[in-house]
Design an enzyme around this catalytic site. Structure first.
Site, PDB file in Angstrom:
ATOM      1  N   ASP A  43     -41.619 133.638  15.096  1.00 55.98           N
ATOM      2  CA  ASP A  43     -42.282 132.671  15.970  1.00 55.98           C
ATOM      3  C   ASP A  43     -41.187 132.050  16.833  1.00 55.98           C
ATOM      4  O   ASP A  43     -39.996 132.135  16.494  1.00 55.98           O
ATOM      5  CB  ASP A  43     -42.980 131.619  15.111  1.00 55.98           C
ATOM      6  CG  ASP A  43     -43.407 130.404  15.907  1.00 55.98           C
ATOM      7  OD1 ASP A  43     -44.135 130.575  16.903  1.00 55.98           O
ATOM      8  OD2 ASP A  43     -42.990 129.287  15.546  1.00 55.98           O
ATOM      9  N   ASP A  45     -41.483 128.546  19.072  1.00 58.17           N
ATOM     10  CA  ASP A  45     -41.436 127.084  19.036  1.00 58.17           C
ATOM     11  C   ASP A  45     -41.430 126.566  17.597  1.00 58.17           C
ATOM     12  O   ASP A  45     -42.341 126.842  16.819  1.00 58.17           O
ATOM     13  CB  ASP A  45     -42.639 126.497  19.780  1.00 58.17           C
ATOM     14  CG  ASP A  45     -42.631 126.870  21.254  1.00 58.17           C
ATOM     15  OD1 ASP A  45     -41.604 126.650  21.915  1.00 58.17           O
ATOM     16  OD2 ASP A  45     -43.649 127.400  21.743  1.00 58.17           O
TER      17      ASP A  45
END
Length: 249
Positions: A43, A45
């Protein structure tokens, strides 16, 4: 006669002992075997970058205070704002995306790479383990991350790829591109509802990054998709991988 019986007993005892040792050794080998890891998908953020977006404030701005509380009460693992606004009217949806984009742009201005991310990427490169990225942020944010920090992920799938997390489609797409099975990769992210759910639905290993220990709270105990591993920092991931996986080099 007694000598023959003694020899027979010794033979049977030795055979049984050898058989037991063989079973024990075979069992030990089986138990010590590790799954092969060929790729890690991140991922962005809050995982590769330091959390700078105030998601709670974003959700309140999009939904309004009362609807935010109502939606939150029905979604203990977190609000999926992108799916929530999909069926809104075009005008209302456009306004929601404007708010989301504004928060994301503010985040880009304060973009920082997560401690340990660069070192972890170098370690994966040294083992010839592929690196991919799946984010619900926009492509511009991914491009900025690549340029600013000089670390590239491929494929790097942003919000423009549909369907997005927690649907397993983006992870399966990356596996297909790499030519590997989903059980040969790991998904690392800071969200149970997006990252862990995406990984588990695809059949991948999952690792939850929980810097503050917030997922230790009781409301997360019975969430459907639980991670295979949990760390409080990306610095911990290298030793985790070396301990639990066979790494190609």
């Amino acid at each position: 006669m007694q000598l023959l019986l003694s020899k027979a007993f010794l033979f049977l005892h030795t055979t049984r002992t050898f058989s037991t040792m063989a079973i024990s050794t075979s069992s030990s080998i089986s138990l010590s075997s590790k799954p092969r890891l060929k790729g890690v998908i991140f991922d962005m953020d809050g995982t590769l970058t330091v959390p700078v977006i105030d998601f709670q404030a974003m959700y309140k701005a999009v939904l309004g205070h009362d609807e935010y509380l109502a939606v939150k009460s029905k979604n203990p693992s977190g609000i999926d704002i992108l799916h929530h606004i999909e069926n809104w009217s075009p005008d209302k949806q456009r306004r929601a995306y404007e708010i989301i984009t504004d928060f994301e742009k503010q985040g880009q201005d304060r973009l920082q790479i997560m401690p340990g991310a660069t070192e972890l990427c170098s370690f994966l490169d040294s083992k010839n383990i592929r690196r991919g990225l799946i984010t619900r942020n926009v492509k511009d944010a991914v491009d900025l991350f690549h340029v600013r920090f000089g670390v590239k992920f491929s494929p790097a799938l942003s919000r423009e790829f549909r369907p997005y997390k927690p649907d397993p489609a983006p992870l399966l797409h990356i596996c297909s591109t790499w030519g590997v099975q989903s059980n040969e990769v790991m998904m690392i992210g800071d969200s149970l509802k997006d990252d862990v759910a995406c990984g588990k639905r695809a059949g991948a290993f999952t690792c939850l990054l929980d810097e503050t220990g917030r997922y230790d709270a009781p409301e997360y105990a019975n969430i459907e998709h639980q991670p295979d591993y949990k760390v409080s920092s990306l610095v911990e991931v290298q030793s985790l991988l070396e301990r639990h996986f066979e790494l190609t080099s």
